[in-house]
Design an enzyme around this catalytic site. Structure first.
Site, PDB file in Angstrom:
ATOM      1  N   TYR A   1      -0.094  -1.186  10.264  1.00 26.85           N
ATOM      2  CA  TYR A   1      -0.374  -1.756   8.930  1.00 26.85           C
ATOM      3  C   TYR A   1       0.827  -1.530   8.010  1.00 26.85           C
ATOM      4  O   TYR A   1       1.258  -2.440   7.287  1.00 26.85           O
ATOM      5  CB  TYR A   1      -1.615  -1.054   8.407  1.00 26.85           C
TER       6      TYR A   1
ATOM      7  N   LYS B   1       3.234  -4.237   6.076  1.00 24.79           N
ATOM      8  CA  LYS B   1       3.414  -4.225   4.612  1.00 24.79           C
ATOM      9  C   LYS B   1       4.892  -4.098   4.236  1.00 24.79           C
ATOM     10  O   LYS B   1       5.345  -4.715   3.264  1.00 24.79           O
ATOM     11  CB  LYS B   1       2.592  -3.092   3.986  1.00 24.79           C
TER      12      LYS B   1
ATOM     13  N   SER C   1       0.855  -1.201   0.000  1.00 22.03           N
ATOM     14  CA  SER C   1       0.000   0.000   0.000  1.00 22.03           C
ATOM     15  C   SER C   1       0.886   1.244   0.000  1.00 22.03           C
ATOM     16  O   SER C   1       2.023   1.208   0.484  1.00 22.03           O
ATOM     17  CB  SER C   1      -0.862  -0.023   1.267  1.00 22.03           C
ATOM     18  N   SER C   2       0.323   2.354  -0.481  1.00 20.42           N
ATOM     19  CA  SER C   2       1.088   3.615  -0.501  1.00 20.42           C
ATOM     20  C   SER C   2       1.414   4.121   0.910  1.00 20.42           C
ATOM     21  O   SER C   2       2.252   5.008   1.058  1.00 20.42           O
ATOM     22  CB  SER C   2       0.320   4.688  -1.274  1.00 20.42           C
ATOM     23  N   CYS C   3       0.759   3.560   1.943  1.00 18.77           N
ATOM     24  CA  CYS C   3       1.034   4.036   3.299  1.00 18.77           C
ATOM     25  C   CYS C   3       2.385   3.540   3.829  1.00 18.77           C
ATOM     26  O   CYS C   3       2.781   3.903   4.929  1.00 18.77           O
ATOM     27  CB  CYS C   3      -0.075   3.652   4.255  1.00 18.77           C
TER      28      CYS C   3
ATOM     29  N   HIS D   1     -12.865   2.867   3.891  1.00 17.08           N
ATOM     30  CA  HIS D   1     -12.067   3.975   3.353  1.00 17.08           C
ATOM     31  C   HIS D   1     -13.002   5.126   2.959  1.00 17.08           C
ATOM     32  O   HIS D   1     -14.218   4.975   2.915  1.00 17.08           O
ATOM     33  CB  HIS D   1     -11.280   3.504   2.123  1.00 17.08           C
TER      34      HIS D   1
HETATM   35  N1  LIG Z   1      -8.655  -1.054  -0.408  1.00 23.83           N
HETATM   36  C1  LIG Z   1      -7.648  -0.205  -0.598  1.00 23.83           C
HETATM   37  O1  LIG Z   1      -7.844   1.029  -0.707  1.00 23.83           O
HETATM   38  C2  LIG Z   1      -6.247  -0.718  -0.717  1.00 23.83           C
HETATM   39  C3  LIG Z   1      -5.934  -2.066  -0.591  1.00 23.83           C
HETATM   40  N2  LIG Z   1      -4.637  -2.477  -0.704  1.00 23.83           N
HETATM   41  C4  LIG Z   1      -4.251  -3.884  -0.528  1.00 23.83           C
HETATM   42  O2  LIG Z   1      -4.949  -4.708  -1.453  1.00 23.83           O
HETATM   43  C5  LIG Z   1      -5.192  -5.995  -0.873  1.00 23.83           C
HETATM   44  C6  LIG Z   1      -6.669  -6.318  -0.957  1.00 23.83           C
HETATM   45  O3  LIG Z   1      -7.427  -5.307  -0.309  1.00 23.83           O
HETATM   46  P1  LIG Z   1      -9.024  -5.217  -0.492  1.00 23.83           P
HETATM   47  O4  LIG Z   1      -9.461  -6.105  -1.570  1.00 23.83           O
HETATM   48  O5  LIG Z   1      -9.367  -3.786  -0.513  1.00 23.83           O
HETATM   49  O6  LIG Z   1      -9.526  -5.798   0.905  1.00 23.83           O
HETATM   50  P2  LIG Z   1     -10.903  -6.538   1.260  1.00 23.83           P
HETATM   51  O7  LIG Z   1     -11.141  -6.279   2.698  1.00 23.83           O
HETATM   52  O8  LIG Z   1     -11.955  -6.196   0.268  1.00 23.83           O
HETATM   53  O9  LIG Z   1     -10.550  -8.072   1.051  1.00 23.83           O
HETATM   54  C7  LIG Z   1      -9.621  -8.692   1.870  1.00 23.83           C
HETATM   55  C8  LIG Z   1      -9.729 -10.188   1.699  1.00 23.83           C
HETATM   56  O10 LIG Z   1      -8.800 -10.766   2.605  1.00 23.83           O
HETATM   57  C9  LIG Z   1      -9.350 -11.946   3.112  1.00 23.83           C
HETATM   58  N3  LIG Z   1      -8.851 -12.168   4.471  1.00 23.83           N
HETATM   59  C10 LIG Z   1      -8.753 -11.273   5.482  1.00 23.83           C
HETATM   60  N4  LIG Z   1      -8.302 -11.886   6.588  1.00 23.83           N
HETATM   61  C11 LIG Z   1      -8.093 -13.192   6.264  1.00 23.83           C
HETATM   62  C12 LIG Z   1      -7.661 -14.335   6.978  1.00 23.83           C
HETATM   63  N5  LIG Z   1      -7.317 -14.252   8.277  1.00 23.83           N
HETATM   64  N6  LIG Z   1      -7.599 -15.508   6.332  1.00 23.83           N
HETATM   65  C13 LIG Z   1      -7.950 -15.598   5.027  1.00 23.83           C
HETATM   66  N7  LIG Z   1      -8.358 -14.566   4.290  1.00 23.83           N
HETATM   67  C14 LIG Z   1      -8.451 -13.369   4.907  1.00 23.83           C
HETATM   68  C15 LIG Z   1     -10.849 -11.765   3.129  1.00 23.83           C
HETATM   69  O11 LIG Z   1     -11.429 -13.019   2.862  1.00 23.83           O
HETATM   70  P3  LIG Z   1     -12.997 -13.411   3.104  1.00 23.83           P
HETATM   71  O12 LIG Z   1     -13.782 -12.534   2.187  1.00 23.83           O
HETATM   72  O13 LIG Z   1     -13.075 -14.834   2.717  1.00 23.83           O
HETATM   73  O14 LIG Z   1     -13.268 -13.153   4.543  1.00 23.83           O
HETATM   74  C16 LIG Z   1     -11.094 -10.757   2.012  1.00 23.83           C
HETATM   75  O15 LIG Z   1     -11.603 -11.376   0.863  1.00 23.83           O
HETATM   76  C17 LIG Z   1      -4.663  -5.914   0.563  1.00 23.83           C
HETATM   77  O16 LIG Z   1      -3.367  -6.447   0.618  1.00 23.83           O
HETATM   78  C18 LIG Z   1      -4.613  -4.429   0.826  1.00 23.83           C
HETATM   79  O17 LIG Z   1      -3.633  -4.131   1.790  1.00 23.83           O
HETATM   80  C19 LIG Z   1      -3.636  -1.583  -0.994  1.00 23.83           C
HETATM   81  C20 LIG Z   1      -3.895  -0.255  -1.145  1.00 23.83           C
HETATM   82  C21 LIG Z   1      -5.213   0.285  -1.000  1.00 23.83           C
HETATM   83  C1  LIG Z   2      -5.495   2.932   1.561  1.00 25.85           C
HETATM   84  C2  LIG Z   2      -5.016   3.546   2.840  1.00 25.85           C
HETATM   85  O1  LIG Z   2      -6.109   3.868   3.681  1.00 25.85           O
HETATM   86  C3  LIG Z   2      -5.804   4.412   4.962  1.00 25.85           C
HETATM   87  O2  LIG Z   2      -5.288   5.687   4.853  1.00 25.85           O
HETATM   88  P1  LIG Z   2      -6.047   6.949   4.336  1.00 25.85           P
HETATM   89  O3  LIG Z   2      -5.601   7.260   2.962  1.00 25.85           O
HETATM   90  O4  LIG Z   2      -5.883   8.041   5.313  1.00 25.85           O
HETATM   91  O5  LIG Z   2      -7.519   6.402   4.229  1.00 25.85           O
HETATM   92  P2  LIG Z   2      -9.021   6.819   4.334  1.00 25.85           P
HETATM   93  O6  LIG Z   2      -9.608   6.455   3.040  1.00 25.85           O
HETATM   94  O7  LIG Z   2      -9.647   6.206   5.529  1.00 25.85           O
HETATM   95  O8  LIG Z   2      -9.060   8.406   4.562  1.00 25.85           O
HETATM   96  C4  LIG Z   2      -8.598   9.317   3.605  1.00 25.85           C
HETATM   97  C5  LIG Z   2      -8.905  10.727   4.037  1.00 25.85           C
HETATM   98  O9  LIG Z   2     -10.314  10.921   3.930  1.00 25.85           O
HETATM   99  C6  LIG Z   2     -10.807  11.536   5.109  1.00 25.85           C
HETATM  100  N1  LIG Z   2     -12.231  11.212   5.288  1.00 25.85           N
HETATM  101  C7  LIG Z   2     -13.251  12.110   5.199  1.00 25.85           C
HETATM  102  N2  LIG Z   2     -14.422  11.508   5.476  1.00 25.85           N
HETATM  103  C8  LIG Z   2     -14.134  10.197   5.694  1.00 25.85           C
HETATM  104  C9  LIG Z   2     -14.943   9.091   6.021  1.00 25.85           C
HETATM  105  O10 LIG Z   2     -16.158   9.183   6.162  1.00 25.85           O
HETATM  106  N3  LIG Z   2     -14.314   7.887   6.158  1.00 25.85           N
HETATM  107  C10 LIG Z   2     -12.950   7.745   5.997  1.00 25.85           C
HETATM  108  N4  LIG Z   2     -12.401   6.514   6.132  1.00 25.85           N
HETATM  109  N5  LIG Z   2     -12.158   8.803   5.721  1.00 25.85           N
HETATM  110  C11 LIG Z   2     -12.742  10.012   5.566  1.00 25.85           C
HETATM  111  C12 LIG Z   2      -9.894  11.004   6.189  1.00 25.85           C
HETATM  112  O11 LIG Z   2      -9.957  11.807   7.356  1.00 25.85           O
HETATM  113  C13 LIG Z   2      -8.535  11.060   5.470  1.00 25.85           C
HETATM  114  O12 LIG Z   2      -8.037  12.383   5.515  1.00 25.85           O
HETATM  115  C14 LIG Z   2      -4.693   3.690   5.670  1.00 25.85           C
HETATM  116  O13 LIG Z   2      -5.056   3.660   7.032  1.00 25.85           O
HETATM  117  C15 LIG Z   2      -4.262   2.484   5.010  1.00 25.85           C
HETATM  118  O14 LIG Z   2      -5.221   1.489   5.174  1.00 25.85           O
HETATM  119  C16 LIG Z   2      -4.066   2.656   3.557  1.00 25.85           C
HETATM  120  O15 LIG Z   2      -3.156   2.113   2.986  1.00 25.85           O
END
Ligand SMILES: NC(=O)C1=CN([C@@H]2O[C@H](COP(=O)(O)OP(=O)(O)OC[C@H]3O[C@@H](n4cnc5c(N)ncnc54)[C@H](OP(=O)(O)O)[C@@H]3O)[C@@H](O)[C@H]2O)C=CC1
Ligand SMILES: C[C@H]1O[C@H](OP(=O)(O)OP(=O)(O)OC[C@H]2O[C@@H](n3cnc4c(=O)[nH]c(N)nc43)[C@H](O)[C@@H]2O)[C@@H](O)[C@@H](O)C1=O
Length: 312
Positions: free
Chosen positions: A137, A141, A108-110, A180
């Site tokens: 987190y 990563k 992730s970009s974090c 998010h």
């Molecule tokens: N969403 C975002 O904005 C971003 C995501 N990523 C990365 O992309 C990847 C996917 O994220 P995303 O699709 O959004 O996440 P989701 O929460 O949508 O999906 C995560 C998946 O992980 C599985 N999982 C979680 N815990 C376990 C466990 N203990 N055992 C087996 N499977 C598990 C879940 O399976 P099940 O459904 O079967 O429970 C689920 O399908 C991650 O590595 C994340 O860090 C990176 C940057 C941004």
């Molecule tokens: C993908 C990335 O996601 C996480 O980081 P983040 O970028 O800060 O993610 P975010 O989507 O939750 O927030 C983005 C911005 O948006 C604002 N914001 C406004 N209103 C809402 C709101 O209603 N919900 C949320 N969640 N944020 C809000 C919030 O305050 C922040 O300024 C990491 O922890 C990590 O998991 C990671 O890698």
């Protein structure tokens, strides 16, 4: 990857895993092995070892992780560190033990320092302190990236690490607190419109900037990189463009057709001020995104209406 290869998509029901599955199916792959978290808890070392020994996949996409927005990351700090370390250590180590040909790890970009220069180049990794709200987190990563590199260096494993920017798309998580920002705002604006609530509150100051990539674009990039990229270190995946959270909120307001006002709750964390990806490495490797933000938010809103609102 050849069409007959056995492919394990860890996290295939999640937003990213399901997009990767759709892309591979579109490309003609069909030999998948998949498990939900209730049939295979990837934190369980023995269960993961038995699964790999039984199934012996050829390729692995590691898209399973404990994932959430800023408040979830900050609240469940122990779980974000423990679950992610366990999941990735078990999957990467057992991929090595069972001769997986290639593995893609999703970070992730974090992982970049909070105050790193913008845009974020891959070589800024480990050059400064992390953002506090998602440090556990990010540490997990970073360990995943280093694990892929260590297995490559010591054992010759072709494991690659991909760093996506903030993602959104089909099968996103719309939990009001733990999601998010984009899914959170889609839901909040939609519910405000439906319930005739005149004001929608946005967390933080609205000034942080974020870059957003549609998950199906990420899946395209993952497929492309799995076929064409074999380097240690990391590669950023994003659009190279960002917006303020305020402008994002105004876009979601427009797409959901909410007619009221917005305000800001500065008691909620802003997180990193900016995390814009430098995508020159990705572009020079031959891949660029195709879905722009406004189009993507409209697609995500449609998905939300079909899947979530229908279930109310
Ligand atoms: N969403 C975002 O904005 C971003 C995501 N990523 C990365 O992309 C990847 C996917 O994220 P995303 O699709 O959004 O996440 P989701 O929460 O949508 O999906 C995560 C998946 O992980 C599985 N999982 C979680 N815990 C376990 C466990 N203990 N055992 C087996 N499977 C598990 C879940 O399976 P099940 O459904 O079967 O429970 C689920 O399908 C991650 O590595 C994340 O860090 C990176 C940057 C941004
Ligand atoms: C993908 C990335 O996601 C996480 O980081 P983040 O970028 O800060 O993610 P975010 O989507 O939750 O927030 C983005 C911005 O948006 C604002 N914001 C406004 N209103 C809402 C709101 O209603 N919900 C949320 N969640 N944020 C809000 C919030 O305050 C922040 O300024 C990491 O922890 C990590 O998991 C990671 O890698």
């Amino acid at each position: 990857m050849e069409k007959h290869d056995k492919i394990y998509i860890a996290g295939h029901r999640g937003m990213v895993g399901s997009a990767i599955l759709r892309k591979l199916e579109k490309e003609g792959f069909s030999n998948f092995v998949m498990r939900t978290s209730s049939t295979l808890d990837l934190r369980d070392q023995n269960a993961v070892a038995a699964f790999f020994a039984d199934e012996k996949p050829n390729y692995v996409f590691l898209a399973a992780a404990k994932v959430g927005g800023i408040v979830a990351n900050n609240t469940y700090r122990a779980e974000f560190l423990y679950d992610n370390l366990q999941i990735q250590a078990n999957v990467i180590h057992n991929s090595y033990l069972n001769s997986v040909k290639k593995l893609m790890f999703l970070g992730s970009s974090c992982i970049y320092p909070k105050m790193a220069p913008q845009p974020l180049r891959e070589d800024y990794l480990l050059t400064g302190p992390l953002e506090e709200t998602n440090e556990p987190y990010a540490i997990a990563k970073i360990a995943g990236i280093k694990m892929c590199d260590a297995y490559r260096a010591q054992y010759g494993c072709n494991y690659i690490s991909v760093m996506p920017t903030n993602l959104y798309g089909y099968n996103d998580n719309y939990h009001p607190q733990n999601s998010h920002v984009l899914p959170a705002l889609i839901r909040r604006f939609h519910e405000a419109k439906e319930k005739a609530i005149p004001l929608v509150t946005i967390w933080g100051t609205g000034s942080p900037r974020r870059e957003f990539l549609f998950a199906d674009d990420l899946a395209e990039a993952c497929y492309y990189l799995m076929q064409n990229y074999n380097e240690p270190g990391l590669v950023n995946v994003g659009t190279g463009e960002d917006v303020t959270i305020k402008d994002l909120a105004l876009l979601v307001k427009k797409i959901t057709n909410f007619k009221g006002d917005i305000n800001f709750d500065s008691s909620k964390p802003d997180g990193t001020p900016r995390k814009l990806m430098d995508v020159s490495k990705l572009h020079s490797n031959g891949w660029k995104h195709t879905i722009e933000l406004e189009e993507g938010v409209a697609l995500a809103y449609k998905d939300f209406l079909n899947k979530y609102v229908a279930a109310y």
